[in-house]
Design a protein around this motif. Structure first.
Motif, mmCIF file in Angstrom:
data_model
loop_
_atom_site.group_PDB
_atom_site.id
_atom_site.type_symbol
_atom_site.label_atom_id
_atom_site.label_comp_id
_atom_site.label_asym_id
_atom_site.label_seq_id
_atom_site.Cartn_x
_atom_site.Cartn_y
_atom_site.Cartn_z
ATOM 1 N N ALA A 236 37.503 27.807 30.730
ATOM 2 C CA ALA A 236 37.066 28.991 29.993
ATOM 3 C C ALA A 236 38.052 30.101 30.373
ATOM 4 C CB ALA A 236 35.644 29.361 30.390
ATOM 5 N N PRO A 237 38.199 31.130 29.545
ATOM 6 C CA PRO A 237 39.151 32.193 29.874
ATOM 7 C C PRO A 237 38.842 32.880 31.215
ATOM 8 C CG PRO A 237 38.440 32.366 27.579
ATOM 9 C CD PRO A 237 37.576 31.317 28.219
ATOM 10 N N LYS A 238 39.892 33.242 31.902
ATOM 11 C CA LYS A 238 39.881 34.043 33.135
ATOM 12 C C LYS A 238 39.337 33.322 34.376
ATOM 13 C CE LYS A 238 41.795 36.769 32.129
ATOM 14 N NZ LYS A 238 43.175 36.583 31.542
ATOM 15 N N THR A 239 39.476 32.027 34.383
ATOM 16 C CA THR A 239 38.931 31.260 35.507
ATOM 17 C C THR A 239 40.011 30.597 36.365
ATOM 18 O OG1 THR A 239 38.752 29.287 34.128
ATOM 19 C CG2 THR A 239 36.822 30.710 34.234
ATOM 20 N N GLY A 240 41.293 30.859 36.045
ATOM 21 C CA GLY A 240 42.371 30.243 36.824
ATOM 22 C C GLY A 240 43.326 29.421 35.973
ATOM 23 N N VAL B 241 34.698 40.064 35.647
ATOM 24 C CA VAL B 241 35.507 41.201 36.116
ATOM 25 C C VAL B 241 36.978 40.992 35.741
ATOM 26 C CG1 VAL B 241 36.355 42.341 38.228
ATOM 27 C CG2 VAL B 241 33.907 41.929 37.910
ATOM 28 N N SER B 242 37.441 39.769 35.874
ATOM 29 C CA SER B 242 38.821 39.460 35.496
ATOM 30 C C SER B 242 39.024 39.694 34.000
ATOM 31 C CB SER B 242 39.133 38.003 35.861
ATOM 32 O OG SER B 242 40.456 37.697 35.527
ATOM 33 N N TYR B 243 38.050 39.281 33.209
ATOM 34 C CA TYR B 243 38.104 39.470 31.750
ATOM 35 C C TYR B 243 38.164 40.963 31.407
ATOM 36 C CZ TYR B 243 35.877 40.027 27.126
ATOM 37 O OH TYR B 243 35.557 40.416 25.856
ATOM 38 N N LYS C 202 37.161 24.137 41.321
ATOM 39 C CA LYS C 202 36.694 25.527 41.376
ATOM 40 C C LYS C 202 37.849 26.397 41.863
ATOM 41 C CE LYS C 202 32.023 24.229 42.796
ATOM 42 N NZ LYS C 202 31.037 24.298 43.869
ATOM 43 N N TYR C 203 38.015 27.547 41.252
ATOM 44 C CA TYR C 203 39.070 28.492 41.635
ATOM 45 C C TYR C 203 38.986 28.814 43.138
ATOM 46 C CZ TYR C 203 41.764 32.909 41.452
ATOM 47 O OH TYR C 203 42.681 33.908 41.660
ATOM 48 N N GLU C 204 37.774 28.993 43.614
ATOM 49 C CA GLU C 204 37.572 29.382 45.013
ATOM 50 C C GLU C 204 38.057 28.280 45.959
ATOM 51 O OE1 GLU C 204 35.303 29.462 42.587
ATOM 52 O OE2 GLU C 204 35.019 31.617 42.304
ATOM 53 N N PRO D 152 53.548 30.888 32.635
ATOM 54 C CA PRO D 152 53.053 29.506 32.600
ATOM 55 C C PRO D 152 52.412 29.116 31.262
ATOM 56 C CG PRO D 152 52.554 30.481 34.718
ATOM 57 C CD PRO D 152 53.147 31.577 33.889
ATOM 58 N N HIS D 153 51.816 30.088 30.569
ATOM 59 C CA HIS D 153 51.220 29.787 29.254
ATOM 60 C C HIS D 153 52.265 29.291 28.260
ATOM 61 C CE1 HIS D 153 47.241 31.305 30.147
ATOM 62 N NE2 HIS D 153 47.819 32.290 30.788
ATOM 63 N N ASP D 154 53.494 29.713 28.430
ATOM 64 C CA ASP D 154 54.545 29.271 27.512
ATOM 65 C C ASP D 154 55.192 27.959 27.968
ATOM 66 O OD1 ASP D 154 54.124 31.340 25.762
ATOM 67 O OD2 ASP D 154 55.575 32.675 26.734
ATOM 68 N N HIS E 67 39.241 43.509 33.225
ATOM 69 C CA HIS E 67 40.553 44.105 33.541
ATOM 70 C C HIS E 67 41.629 43.581 32.598
ATOM 71 C CE1 HIS E 67 39.370 46.350 37.056
ATOM 72 N NE2 HIS E 67 38.753 45.285 37.539
ATOM 73 N N TYR E 68 41.500 42.313 32.246
ATOM 74 C CA TYR E 68 42.495 41.701 31.348
ATOM 75 C C TYR E 68 42.562 42.459 30.022
ATOM 76 C CZ TYR E 68 44.498 38.358 28.044
ATOM 77 O OH TYR E 68 45.246 37.774 27.048
ATOM 78 N N LEU E 69 41.402 42.786 29.470
ATOM 79 C CA LEU E 69 41.387 43.474 28.170
ATOM 80 C C LEU E 69 42.221 44.745 28.242
ATOM 81 C CD1 LEU E 69 37.654 43.223 27.025
ATOM 82 C CD2 LEU E 69 39.594 41.844 26.260
ATOM 83 N N PHE F 272 48.200 38.544 32.963
ATOM 84 C CA PHE F 272 47.666 37.279 33.476
ATOM 85 C C PHE F 272 47.656 37.237 35.010
ATOM 86 C CE2 PHE F 272 49.418 36.096 29.270
ATOM 87 C CZ PHE F 272 48.225 35.702 28.678
ATOM 88 N N PHE F 273 48.298 38.232 35.617
ATOM 89 C CA PHE F 273 48.401 38.242 37.082
ATOM 90 C C PHE F 273 47.829 39.561 37.601
ATOM 91 C CE2 PHE F 273 51.959 36.047 35.122
ATOM 92 C CZ PHE F 273 51.899 34.793 35.706
ATOM 93 N N ARG F 274 46.778 39.492 38.376
ATOM 94 C CA ARG F 274 46.217 40.734 38.902
ATOM 95 C C ARG F 274 45.992 40.557 40.389
ATOM 96 N NH1 ARG F 274 41.322 43.558 39.302
ATOM 97 N NH2 ARG F 274 40.262 41.556 39.127
ATOM 98 N N ARG F 275 44.738 40.533 40.820
ATOM 99 C CA ARG F 275 44.484 40.445 42.262
ATOM 100 C C ARG F 275 44.289 39.029 42.757
ATOM 101 N NH1 ARG F 275 40.114 45.099 43.461
ATOM 102 N NH2 ARG F 275 41.541 46.862 43.393
ATOM 103 N N SER G 13 52.354 30.578 43.684
ATOM 104 C CA SER G 13 51.422 31.578 44.217
ATOM 105 C C SER G 13 51.446 32.825 43.340
ATOM 106 C CB SER G 13 51.789 31.935 45.659
ATOM 107 O OG SER G 13 53.016 32.621 45.660
ATOM 108 N N LEU G 14 50.358 33.538 43.364
ATOM 109 C CA LEU G 14 50.244 34.776 42.571
ATOM 110 C C LEU G 14 51.363 35.736 42.956
ATOM 111 C CD1 LEU G 14 48.575 36.489 40.600
ATOM 112 C CD2 LEU G 14 47.128 37.152 42.504
ATOM 113 N N GLN G 15 51.615 35.803 44.270
ATOM 114 C CA GLN G 15 52.650 36.720 44.764
ATOM 115 C C GLN G 15 54.009 36.418 44.143
ATOM 116 O OE1 GLN G 15 53.531 36.419 48.860
ATOM 117 N NE2 GLN G 15 52.911 38.539 49.275
#
Ligand code: PAP
Length: 320
Positions: free
Chosen positions: A57-61, A151-153, A214-216, A95-97, A155-157, A283-286, A255-257
């Motif tokens: 689903a969107p915004k889950t990793g 929350v990710s969704y 799971k993302y976690e 990565p989406h591309d 901020h994404y908007l 696509f990259f936040r916290r 990694s996100l960094q």
């Protein structure tokens, strides 16, 4: 245009103060920009047994899973992932591309790079083209705590829309309205909980075909899951690769960094000029577990937790 009659007959809900409608199709809500593509791939997509679907689903990793899976399956094709190999696709494209998106990229032509088995989708399990199941394609699903997903969704908007075709919508966004839509399931690809449960059940019924993450967990022990992904996708890391730290290197590069500091991910755009255009940096936040504490009121937290408890009751699944 072919499916407009079907779409016009579907229940709809106004989104973003009338900027457009989301439509309910097969028990889930979709934006008009993907719906034709969804109906089209359900009718005509031809899966190959070797296809591997990255589902979420969107915004889950999604972005992270795409980067990791792409780096794993192409590791013998592209010459390593050293910092001075500027030609690697992950250093030059979001990565989406790097991974085609089923309901958008594989609509008209069914053509995939035969050397790259990955494709991705946000479709719920019950709406996947039937051939994906009958051909026994492998699927990796990632989910995330619903509070962090919302929350990710949110901020994404605000990060994705400016400068694109929905620029004018940003001023009309309201946290309260988006929260209500997420809770009643009408944000795109919602209800989120039903999305998760569909793949959860599929992973119990077909453990060899569906890897449920799971993302976690991925955050807690990324290296373990990179190895697991390699095995699941039929490309386990060899002893020689382990000796030279190939799996560790993939963890680091994805990694996100690292990804968020690449020029392409700071300044590039995804699907520029289309209604689905977004800034790559959105696509990259916290990437934090528990970031919901910084946005949701105790009442909002309670509300999501209650829905989660109700929806998951008796399923054997829990987000924790
Ligand atoms: P999408 O559905 O639009 O593709 P998706 O990638 O699923 O979005 O979710 C984005 C979230 O993943 C962001 O979370 P946040 O808003 O809570 O920060 C984003 O920061 C996080 N993310 C993106 N890339 C990575 C990564 N490499 N490692 C960890 N988290 C990541």
């Amino acid at each position: 245009m072919k499916y407009q009659e079907i779409i016009a007959s579907l229940p709809k809900k106004e989104r973003w103060s009338g900027a457009f409608y989301n439509y309910e199709y097969q028990g889930f809500w979709f934006s008009p920009f993907v719906l034709e593509g969804i109906i089209s791939v359900q009718e005509s997509f031809q899966a190959q047994t070797s296809d591997i679907l990255l589902c979420s689903a969107p915004k889950t990793g999604t972005t992270w899973l795409k980067a990791l899976a792409f780096a794993i399956v192409t590791r013998n094709r592209f010459d390593g992932l050293s910092d001075n190999n500027n030609n690697h696709p992950l250093f030059n494209a979001v990565p989406h591309d790097c991974v085609p998106f089923l309901e958008v990229d594989l609509v008209e032509n069914n053509k995939k790079d035969p050397e790259m088995p990955l494709l991705s989708t946000h479709l719920p399990f019950s709406s996947l083209p039937k051939c994906i199941i009958s051909k026994g394609c492998k699927m990796v699903y990632i989910c995330r705590d619903p509070k962090d997903t919302f929350v990710s969704y949110w901020h994404y908007l605000q990060r994705a829309l400016p400068g694109g075709q929905h620029d004018h919508v940003v001023k009309r966004l309201s946290l309260g309205t988006e929260f209500e839509s997420f809770c009643d399931g009408s944000t795109y690809y919602g209800p989120y909980w039903d999305h998760v449960l569909g793949y959860w059940k599929a992973s119990i019924e077909r453990p060899d075909n569906v890897l449920f993450l799971k993302y976690e967990d991925l955050k807690r022990d990324t290296l373990f899951y990179v190895r697991k992904l390699g095995e699941f996708m039929g490309q386990p890391f060899t002893a020689e690769e382990e000796r030279r730290g190939a799996a560790e290197r993939i963890v680091e590069v994805c990694s996100l960094q690292k990804l968020s500091r690449l020029e392409v991910n700071k300044t590039g755009k995804h699907r520029q000029g289309t209604p689905m255009s977004s800034n790559n940096y959105s696509f990259f936040r916290r990437g934090m577990v528990g970031d919901w504490k910084n946005l949701l009121t105790p009442e909002m937290q309670r509300r999501i937790d209650e829905i989660t408890e109700q929806k998951l009751h008796g399923s054997g699944f829990s987000f924790s």
